[in-house]
Design a protein around this motif. Sequence first.
Motif, PDB file in Angstrom:
ATOM      1  N   ASP A  94       0.919  -1.283  -0.007  1.00 57.14           N
ATOM      2  CA  ASP A  94       0.005  -0.048  -0.262  1.00 57.14           C
ATOM      3  C   ASP A  94       1.051   1.182  -0.063  1.00 57.14           C
ATOM      4  O   ASP A  94       1.818   1.152   0.652  1.00 57.14           O
ATOM      5  CB  ASP A  94      -1.104  -0.015   1.062  1.00 57.14           C
ATOM      6  CG  ASP A  94      -0.083  -0.105   2.657  1.00 57.14           C
ATOM      7  OD1 ASP A  94       0.382  -1.110   2.790  1.00 57.14           O
ATOM      8  OD2 ASP A  94       0.162   0.939   3.063  1.00 57.14           O
ATOM      9  N   GLN A 134       0.850   5.587  -0.165  1.00 61.38           N
ATOM     10  CA  GLN A 134       0.080   6.840   0.134  1.00 61.38           C
ATOM     11  C   GLN A 134       0.870   8.182  -0.054  1.00 61.38           C
ATOM     12  O   GLN A 134       2.063   8.246   0.084  1.00 61.38           O
ATOM     13  CB  GLN A 134      -0.978   6.782   1.379  1.00 61.38           C
ATOM     14  CG  GLN A 134      -0.060   6.688   2.650  1.00 61.38           C
ATOM     15  CD  GLN A 134       0.715   7.856   3.186  1.00 61.38           C
ATOM     16  OE1 GLN A 134       0.322   8.966   2.986  1.00 61.38           O
ATOM     17  NE2 GLN A 134       1.819   7.630   3.833  1.00 61.38           N
ATOM     18  N   GLU A 136      -7.825   2.352  -5.671  1.00 64.16           N
ATOM     19  CA  GLU A 136      -8.367   1.225  -5.027  1.00 64.16           C
ATOM     20  C   GLU A 136      -9.180   1.253  -4.148  1.00 64.16           C
ATOM     21  O   GLU A 136      -9.006   2.016  -3.045  1.00 64.16           O
ATOM     22  CB  GLU A 136      -7.063   0.381  -4.632  1.00 64.16           C
ATOM     23  CG  GLU A 136      -7.042  -1.144  -5.087  1.00 64.16           C
ATOM     24  CD  GLU A 136      -7.816  -2.062  -3.855  1.00 64.16           C
ATOM     25  OE1 GLU A 136      -8.061  -2.987  -4.095  1.00 64.16           O
ATOM     26  OE2 GLU A 136      -7.948  -1.230  -2.783  1.00 64.16           O
ATOM     27  N   MET A 142     -10.047  -0.653  -1.549  1.00 66.73           N
ATOM     28  CA  MET A 142      -9.993  -1.012   0.015  1.00 66.73           C
ATOM     29  C   MET A 142      -8.964   0.046   0.437  1.00 66.73           C
ATOM     30  O   MET A 142      -8.785   0.315   1.595  1.00 66.73           O
ATOM     31  CB  MET A 142      -9.304  -2.395   0.281  1.00 66.73           C
ATOM     32  CG  MET A 142      -8.767  -2.663   1.656  1.00 66.73           C
ATOM     33  SD  MET A 142      -8.151  -4.097   1.814  1.00 66.73           S
ATOM     34  CE  MET A 142      -6.547  -3.957   1.258  1.00 66.73           C
ATOM     35  N   GLU A 143      -7.969   0.482  -0.415  1.00 71.22           N
ATOM     36  CA  GLU A 143      -6.935   1.579  -0.060  1.00 71.22           C
ATOM     37  C   GLU A 143      -7.794   2.845   0.363  1.00 71.22           C
ATOM     38  O   GLU A 143      -7.213   3.723   1.340  1.00 71.22           O
ATOM     39  CB  GLU A 143      -5.840   1.695  -1.231  1.00 71.22           C
ATOM     40  CG  GLU A 143      -5.156   0.323  -1.299  1.00 71.22           C
ATOM     41  CD  GLU A 143      -4.474  -0.171   0.090  1.00 71.22           C
ATOM     42  OE1 GLU A 143      -4.118   0.800   0.860  1.00 71.22           O
ATOM     43  OE2 GLU A 143      -4.178  -1.410   0.110  1.00 71.22           O
ATOM     44  N   LEU A 145     -10.457   3.161   1.988  1.00 70.83           N
ATOM     45  CA  LEU A 145     -11.078   3.001   3.297  1.00 70.83           C
ATOM     46  C   LEU A 145      -9.873   2.749   4.470  1.00 70.83           C
ATOM     47  O   LEU A 145     -10.171   3.167   5.419  1.00 70.83           O
ATOM     48  CB  LEU A 145     -11.684   1.634   3.476  1.00 70.83           C
ATOM     49  CG  LEU A 145     -13.015   1.620   2.728  1.00 70.83           C
ATOM     50  CD1 LEU A 145     -13.801   0.121   3.130  1.00 70.83           C
ATOM     51  CD2 LEU A 145     -14.114   2.471   3.308  1.00 70.83           C
ATOM     52  N   ARG A 146      -8.597   2.441   4.003  1.00 73.44           N
ATOM     53  CA  ARG A 146      -7.478   2.407   4.959  1.00 73.44           C
ATOM     54  C   ARG A 146      -7.179   3.973   5.818  1.00 73.44           C
ATOM     55  O   ARG A 146      -6.788   3.867   6.802  1.00 73.44           O
ATOM     56  CB  ARG A 146      -6.064   2.094   4.111  1.00 73.44           C
ATOM     57  CG  ARG A 146      -4.991   1.716   4.999  1.00 73.44           C
ATOM     58  CD  ARG A 146      -3.782   1.244   4.120  1.00 73.44           C
ATOM     59  NE  ARG A 146      -3.834   0.255   3.311  1.00 73.44           N
ATOM     60  CZ  ARG A 146      -3.878  -1.115   3.765  1.00 73.44           C
ATOM     61  NH1 ARG A 146      -3.535  -1.334   5.076  1.00 73.44           N
ATOM     62  NH2 ARG A 146      -3.985  -1.996   3.007  1.00 73.44           N
ATOM     63  N   LEU A 199      -9.476   6.096   6.465  1.00 73.37           N
ATOM     64  CA  LEU A 199     -10.707   6.831   6.815  1.00 73.37           C
ATOM     65  C   LEU A 199     -10.435   7.713   8.216  1.00 73.37           C
ATOM     66  O   LEU A 199     -11.089   8.719   8.327  1.00 73.37           O
ATOM     67  CB  LEU A 199     -11.502   5.544   7.013  1.00 73.37           C
ATOM     68  CG  LEU A 199     -13.203   5.905   6.864  1.00 73.37           C
ATOM     69  CD1 LEU A 199     -13.077   6.710   5.316  1.00 73.37           C
ATOM     70  CD2 LEU A 199     -14.037   4.776   6.952  1.00 73.37           C
ATOM     71  N   PRO A 200      -9.871   7.391   9.100  1.00 72.61           N
ATOM     72  CA  PRO A 200      -9.477   8.225  10.237  1.00 72.61           C
ATOM     73  C   PRO A 200      -8.998   9.558  10.130  1.00 72.61           C
ATOM     74  O   PRO A 200      -8.687  10.216  10.716  1.00 72.61           O
ATOM     75  CB  PRO A 200      -8.658   7.139  11.269  1.00 72.61           C
ATOM     76  CG  PRO A 200      -8.718   5.772  10.697  1.00 72.61           C
ATOM     77  CD  PRO A 200      -9.103   6.003   9.242  1.00 72.61           C
ATOM     78  N   TYR A 201      -8.215   9.581   8.785  1.00 73.38           N
ATOM     79  CA  TYR A 201      -7.819  10.760   8.382  1.00 73.38           C
ATOM     80  C   TYR A 201      -8.577  11.641   7.650  1.00 73.38           C
ATOM     81  O   TYR A 201      -8.374  12.997   7.472  1.00 73.38           O
ATOM     82  CB  TYR A 201      -6.494  10.634   7.642  1.00 73.38           C
ATOM     83  CG  TYR A 201      -5.339  10.009   8.235  1.00 73.38           C
ATOM     84  CD1 TYR A 201      -4.527  10.862   8.808  1.00 73.38           C
ATOM     85  CD2 TYR A 201      -5.082   8.771   8.454  1.00 73.38           C
ATOM     86  CE1 TYR A 201      -3.391  10.267   9.314  1.00 73.38           C
ATOM     87  CE2 TYR A 201      -4.196   8.199   9.350  1.00 73.38           C
ATOM     88  CZ  TYR A 201      -3.221   9.121   9.770  1.00 73.38           C
ATOM     89  OH  TYR A 201      -2.224   8.566  10.582  1.00 73.38           O
TER      90      TYR A 201
END
Lengths: 194, 538
Positions: A47, A49, A76, A78-79, A81-82, A84-86
Amino acid sequence: MKRDIILAGVGGQGILSIATVIGQAAIGEGMYIKQAEVHGMSQRGGDVQSNLRISTDPIASDLIARGGADIIISMEPMEALRYLPYLSKEGWIVTNTVPFVNIPNYPDESAVLNELKGMKNVIMVDIDALARSAGNPRGANIVLLGACAHLLGIASGKMTEGIRSIFASKGDAVVEANISAFEAGRKAAADGKN
Amino acid sequence: MSTKKLLLGDEAIAIGAVNAGIAGVYAYPGTPSTEITEYIQALPLAAERKLHSAWCVNEKTAMEAALGVSYVGKRSIVCMKHVGMNVAADPFVNSAIAGPNGGLIVVAADDPSMHSSQDEQDSRFYGQFAFIPVLEPSSQQEAYDMMKYGFELSERYHITVLLRITTRMAHSRAVVEVSEEADEVAPISYPENPSSWILLPANSKRQYPVVLEHYAKMEEEGETSPWNRYFDGEDHSMGIIACGIGYNYVRENLGDTSKYPILKISQYPAPKGLIRRMARECGSVLVVEEGQPLLEEQIRGILPSGCKIMGRISGELPRTGELTPDCVRAALRLPAAETFAPSRNVVPRPPALCQGCGHRDMYTALNEVLKEFPGNKVFSDIGCYTLGALPPFRAINSTIDMGASITMAKGAADVGQYPSIAVIGDSTFTHSGITGLLDAVNANADIVVVISDNLTTGMTGGQDSAGTGRIESICRGVGVAPEHIRVVVPLPKNMEEIRNIIREEISYHGLSVIIPRRECIQTARRHAKAKSSNNGKK
């Protein structure tokens, strides 16, 4: 005006090209910019970013705080969603719908897509298909850029100027193919809103 | 005249160095430092001036070559990742005593949070240890400007200068104002005090007090350095010391007009006077530094015991990992933003060897043969093939440092381990494996060394590898028996041949080298693309 953007994807999907075009356009608008990239080991199919921050005022941190991102742009699902907290509670997700499955335990694809669909502010585009039909199968990342262009706070003319200047060295055909990809993404996002 | 450019921190350093009139850059690739040298390699001015920019065999040879450049009166930079400092430590530490003639800056790129590294050691300790001043930019602009400043500092005190950056400085872009004029490369000139370069005890004993005296002067200089600044504030309940890019995270949370006093530190030795002022005027001091708590530990000794010191040691900031705007925010006791919960539909996506990579075929064959040898151990090394530790291969038992595969396999075999296998890449072999192979030859160690040769330095993006085309001759030259140097092409169609060779060499009770050789598929693709576009132009 400021936009804090998280670009997400899998190593090799071309998120840095998206960042470069937005960065170029932002500079064209006289904005400040900070862009943290990931190089090295994680580029091997892991992954990846990039934190891209553009603002009319000076920017301190290279990294975006949790709950601070205005947009997550992801190659992508799922990426997307990775990170989300940001994402800010009012922030947008603009994502590809086609999973990139290179791990044996990829989660249930419909669960991933349904979670995304349940978000308040989301644009989901099959950028791979749009890139193919725009005659630019390798331009999926630029399709995605088109799909989020209206959220960036930068005139779309500046974005296409950015594309022209970045791809100019590769010849007119490449420039036009990328402009087509960008327009295809822009149209898809506009149609989705109706 | 100047222009504005969007640059990575690494790139800002590269242009800064060339504009400060370096005669060359000396480096071995290592994330996150690689782009400094690559940028210079591509810079037209560097080509025009014929600046040295070819990759070195390792960080030690790089550091020593730069010392040679300094001896003859010219400027240069040496670039490496933090663990490269361990390799270069001998010449680095002793360079301080010799006292550079031409300006010498070592750039160490640390990797807190270990994005691409095996540890998060903080290179500032090397500066402190060697009495070498450290510059730690908080912005890409400072990184650029500090090159010229650093060379002047280096030449004024005849001292090596360490520029310490971390991943987020190396690999983050910002607009940098860059001069269009570059200083000339200096002509050759020799040291005024040539005996200082001959580190016989008598000379070193004379030089060491000079080094200490200069360090004390640089401590004074730190008080007025343009990179260290004291910003007062009206609320003296807490003062904040912010080092390097830690300063950015403090400003991100407190804005341009902080109510707390802030002491920004980007040059070491740290300004004790300014730190004492903060302790005198503030009830407590929060130390925000990227990496290990070097300054926090130091100032516990400087400040009166009445002053509360907070940081990574006391737990206000996490003891490990890189700083983030979030952890600094918590340390400043500001409320966290409202966030979405982490998604439950997300799993880790670890990096993997590329599809079609020759290392894959090497590990497939090795794993199959090793099933026949229970109790086998595979000592590996640093590179893409380290990913052989992950599923589906799970093929290796160790990865410690550059070159350790061969020496560890030998050590284990010395005391009875069989089979004892080493797996190392071609670039790591020339970096630090050849000396270990000589140890193995001298002991006729019962080990199999697999040099998985992809003709490049793969993990860092495909830089030249120092021994390309000469791996067998290096092994022969070191003394490996020619009949036990076996070359194979790692492709699925050759699997049976590869397995047979591995089996034969494990069964041979002496030293063998097996070289699976096939070009890295990333560089192969790039070469094919370059070739087709060249043909297209014709």
